[in-house]
Design a protein around this motif. Structure first.
Motif, mmCIF file in Angstrom:
data_model
loop_
_atom_site.group_PDB
_atom_site.id
_atom_site.type_symbol
_atom_site.label_atom_id
_atom_site.label_comp_id
_atom_site.label_asym_id
_atom_site.label_seq_id
_atom_site.Cartn_x
_atom_site.Cartn_y
_atom_site.Cartn_z
ATOM 1 N N HIS B 261 0.827 -1.214 0.000
ATOM 2 C CA HIS B 261 0.000 0.000 0.000
ATOM 3 C C HIS B 261 0.857 1.259 0.000
ATOM 4 C CE1 HIS B 261 0.373 -2.002 3.875
ATOM 5 N NE2 HIS B 261 0.469 -0.820 4.441
ATOM 6 N N ARG B 262 2.081 1.175 0.519
ATOM 7 C CA ARG B 262 2.937 2.369 0.451
ATOM 8 C C ARG B 262 3.413 2.596 -0.987
ATOM 9 N NH1 ARG B 262 5.834 1.119 6.294
ATOM 10 N NH2 ARG B 262 4.753 2.774 7.414
ATOM 11 N N GLN B 263 3.737 1.522 -1.676
ATOM 12 C CA GLN B 263 4.126 1.637 -3.079
ATOM 13 C C GLN B 263 2.965 2.217 -3.889
ATOM 14 O OE1 GLN B 263 5.176 -0.775 -1.066
ATOM 15 N NE2 GLN B 263 7.035 -1.766 -1.809
ATOM 16 N N TYR B 266 2.739 5.906 -3.396
ATOM 17 C CA TYR B 266 3.764 6.585 -4.185
ATOM 18 C C TYR B 266 3.302 6.763 -5.630
ATOM 19 C CZ TYR B 266 7.603 6.659 -7.474
ATOM 20 O OH TYR B 266 8.382 6.954 -8.553
ATOM 21 N N GLN B 269 0.738 9.325 -6.005
ATOM 22 C CA GLN B 269 1.263 10.680 -5.866
ATOM 23 C C GLN B 269 1.917 11.167 -7.152
ATOM 24 O OE1 GLN B 269 5.089 12.699 -3.798
ATOM 25 N NE2 GLN B 269 3.641 11.934 -2.285
ATOM 26 N N VAL B 270 2.751 10.314 -7.770
ATOM 27 C CA VAL B 270 3.578 10.822 -8.872
ATOM 28 C C VAL B 270 2.921 10.733 -10.243
ATOM 29 C CG1 VAL B 270 5.705 10.396 -7.604
ATOM 30 C CG2 VAL B 270 4.910 8.688 -9.256
ATOM 31 N N PHE B 271 1.926 9.878 -10.413
ATOM 32 C CA PHE B 271 1.255 9.797 -11.719
ATOM 33 C C PHE B 271 -0.121 10.462 -11.633
ATOM 34 C CE2 PHE B 271 4.284 6.245 -12.183
ATOM 35 C CZ PHE B 271 4.906 6.672 -13.339
ATOM 36 N N ILE B 299 1.560 9.037 2.048
ATOM 37 C CA ILE B 299 2.047 9.981 1.027
ATOM 38 C C ILE B 299 1.083 10.162 -0.137
ATOM 39 C CG2 ILE B 299 4.487 9.630 1.586
ATOM 40 C CD1 ILE B 299 4.658 7.909 -0.997
ATOM 41 N N VAL B 300 -0.036 9.484 -0.112
ATOM 42 C CA VAL B 300 -0.999 9.658 -1.200
ATOM 43 C C VAL B 300 -1.751 10.969 -0.970
ATOM 44 C CG1 VAL B 300 -2.868 8.372 -0.039
ATOM 45 C CG2 VAL B 300 -2.787 8.470 -2.524
#
Lengths: 365, 365, 365
Positions: B261-263, B266, B269-271, B299-300
């Motif tokens: 879930h952390r991946q 990420y 967030q970036v796409f 971080i989402v």
């Protein structure tokens, strides 16, 4: 959940950061620099609706004489009414960072240099040489056969206190466990006429050369922007390289690491020359940084963990990187004291090691 | 640790679930549907001795007029004394889910369809088309050269609000970063005469076609039953595909994600077009869901996270998915408020985004 | 954060440990045995500055009649003033472990055997046969064609209650999903004349033979010393092997697992014959063990999780492994009770399952 007094007063060495922007930012630039995305997506809404966005409103607004939790609009309006130099100085000085180690090799035209950053904040700064940037700068001006000596000469004469590899962004972290031989490097340099360096041979060779020059070597690991393939940035992929370089006795520093911070802690435990940090994630996680810092400190010896902000561009990020680190470290130490895991004098020593002593020892500052 | 009043009253859009069983269950069926195992193992004991098993006894028993923590035997006896339709309606209505997005392409004979599910619960439902199921249905009736247009035509005329790929179950998530050319797809379809679709070319092509048709595209990620190889379901393996499809501007939704879930956060967030959830894990973790939801929200951006239950078969799972999500979200928001990370009005907005606003925007509901 | 009374009184089966050292240790040896590093690094400082180092000072010092948090120097001085046998007996008996399952195949000359360990502690011990060690012992004395029957005969006549594979250390965990045929094994044995066994074919074959002999099969997974490549020790790499061996009905036990404990929990949930533990990490994490044990217990059915210390060499590690496990389990159960997740009688049953009942059932003790 406040900050323990002795943690509040810790002077910090930020062993990995970049420069601040030379100019003001539009809202769009500001938001895109908050997170690791290239731009805000209309599909996904404002980046102020994120852990870091809320941290800006909560913690940065008061330093610009706004109430806590000022709106994003009020914050940016106030910010843009001030000179960027004043804004930058305010946040840099409030961070309590007394020494910056600055990777100046990414977007150097847009950012203050390390020397400028230190001067603006009235503190010490040191340069960290970004290996791929150095190589890309040198490549057009030398022949392949001259390239190797040119790099060696630059590293030997460098005033930098460390080197940094962005292998993660170029080829992933599964570097080979053996030093490339010069003839192979020359062939790889021949095949790379100019531009972006993506040769695994050259990138691996640069890492070895930095260690040969006695420069502590930083690796970007884990979390970053959309250029990376996250699963190729797992630090355990570096194991063959770490095994091969342990006997050199020169430090290797794993940066960021989220969400592989437990893997990084393992590597820092078992390899004598390996160290790690949680830069970028500390401020990126906002109020949730304490849990992840606690995870990062599970199995790493306390002599092997460093503070860094990995701040880039926005002066707020240096301040938040330091502040949220202090809050997270306080919570970790308070929890340990509450559990009677160690004495208060031990908590002080752990804090000093992580805040600055480990960095001073590693980089010989 | 109760539920915040404004979270208790949130209407939920469940952006990914399946249908409920048409019939009663034996104890063996009930236990095997609780977890992701094919069957209970005599070596390992009852699945009621699990986080989810205890959650059924704690939370579901009172809705069947039993005391909290009723025994598994008492629970199943009471449940079987009622008509399954009554049991299903009770749990579906108690969930507070007002819109179901239903993947009806797995075991359709055994389960209520999306329309039947919505009708039973007295709420709205929409279909999500399961791409591999669609392809497997079409394959026997068309020639390889007709297959591509047949799929395109079905997607173009579909009333579904989204599509779903189970690439994770068939070939893993390391899909190529380029659109397959039609001639290669035709060759791959020729090689696949009928039955289970396991061609990476066809599976990748289906994903592109769904995006071309403007259908938000769901991917099973992470945790599932024993058919998957978990390390091949890491969402960061999708990075080349996500990079290649970002410019299409059609949402991609990463489902479940545990323990990656952390991946997933990420990537979201970036796409710009990527979203994620924690379906299946929310109820699977029982009373431990709050910690993992907090991790998933590290971080989402809050505009990029959705609610789903991923409930399948047992009506209890829709109810527990919603209830344990509400409890976990409440704990996340309470912790933020306690830390003064954001204002109460911000907490309300975050809650609404995740509960339904993000889904309404993504699926244009 | 104390220990719940019923957890304090649990008799433990330690289903995976090694022997204690026969002799006293210098400070250097002691520190290097605390963590998984080969030696203390002057770059990184003392290993007493680690979670485990502080746990020794906090918890072990009082058993040697020193105050809590005695200094490392005072602790080692006191320890060396006592006979190592006395020190070992003190810690072993204080652990409350009533049954040891001992892997005696690593550094046997340096350590007490399983029988000696049990005798010293006044409790029961059983042997676990280390497959690669058995093979390496047999290889020089038999021809390749005799090797297979020699191994089979040793396993069939073994008094061991289980077998252990260190495939993680030799070839990684991505073992094939099919049983090697005898002729291929003979060829691989021919190619391996003597010394360290690193043949994937032979290592896979040994695992199958152990299961054929009805021996529960332990795998080292995750966290270990610097010999491993951590990313090759992800237990989900074992999926094809687990899928292929499920029908044999013989237990497979995933040891340690950190930081892949969630992956291990998934495998233990979906495969009927798979079990897992958190050995090594429990004491290695010191006061932070509770959070990680809670993570390890997220989705694993409680009938599938076991206690082990993975203690090696230092008697302190058996005591700390048991003590920190009790503290972590207490915290997990207290949290569940506080959340009304289960009844107190359920908490007792969960505790008994994990402490000893699961191990007794798996190993038929």
């Amino acid at each position: 959940m406040g900050i323990l007094p002795f943690v509040a007063e810790l002077g910090l060495i930020d062993h990995h950061c970049h420069g601040v922007l030379r100019t003001d930012s539009t809202r769009e630039e500001f938001e895109s620099l908050l997170l690791e995305a290239d731009a805000v997506s209309p599909l996904g809404g404002s980046f102020f609706d994120s852990a870091l966005g809320f941290a800006v409103r909560r913690w940065c607004a008061p330093l610009l004489d706004l109430p806590r939790h000022a709106s994003a609009e009020a914050y940016l309006e106030r910010r843009n009414s001030l000179h960027i130099t004043e804004v930058s100085r305010t946040f840099l000085m409030a961070s309590g960072i007394h020494t910056f180690l600055v990777d100046g090799g990414f977007q150097p035209d847009r950012l203050l240099s390390g020397a400028e950053l230190g001067s603006l904040a009235g503190v010490v700064s040191h340069d960290v040489v970004r290996l791929e940037h150095l190589a890309e700068e040198l490549r057009p001006s030398v022949s392949p056969s001259e390239f190797l000596d040119a790099v060696r000469s630059r590293l030997a004469s460098s005033s930098a206190v460390g080197a940094k590899s962005v292998a993660a962004y170029r080829v992933g972290l599964d570097l080979p466990g053996a030093r490339p031989v010069d003839s192979d490097v020359v062939l790889a340099v021949e095949a790379w006429s100019s531009g972006r360096l993506v040769s695994p041979v050259v990138i691996t060779w640069l890492a070895w050369e930095a260690l040969d020059a006695g420069l502590p070597l930083q690796f970007h690991v884990g979390y970053g922007d959309s250029d990376i393939d996250l699963h190729r940035c797992d630090p355990s992929l570096l194991t063959p390289f770490l095994r091969a370089t342990a006997s050199l006795g020169v430090p290797v520093l794993l940066l960021h690491n989220y969400p592989f911070h437990r893997q990084a802690g393992y590597l820092a435990q078992v390899f004598p020359h390996v160290f790690c940090d949680l830069g970028l994630a500390t401020h990126g996680l906002g109020h949730q940084a304490p849990r992840v810092l606690a995870e990062a400190l599970e199995i790493v010896p306390y002599g092997k963990f460093l503070f860094s902000s990995d701040a880039f561009g926005l002066p707020e990020l240096y301040y938040l990187g330091a502040l949220l680190f202090r809050r997270a470290l306080s919570e970790f130490l308070s929890d340990g004291l509450r559990r009677d895991a160690f004495l208060e004098e031990d908590a002080h020593r752990i804090a000093r090691l992580i805040a600055s002593d480990n960095a001073a020892r590693v980089y010989k500052l």
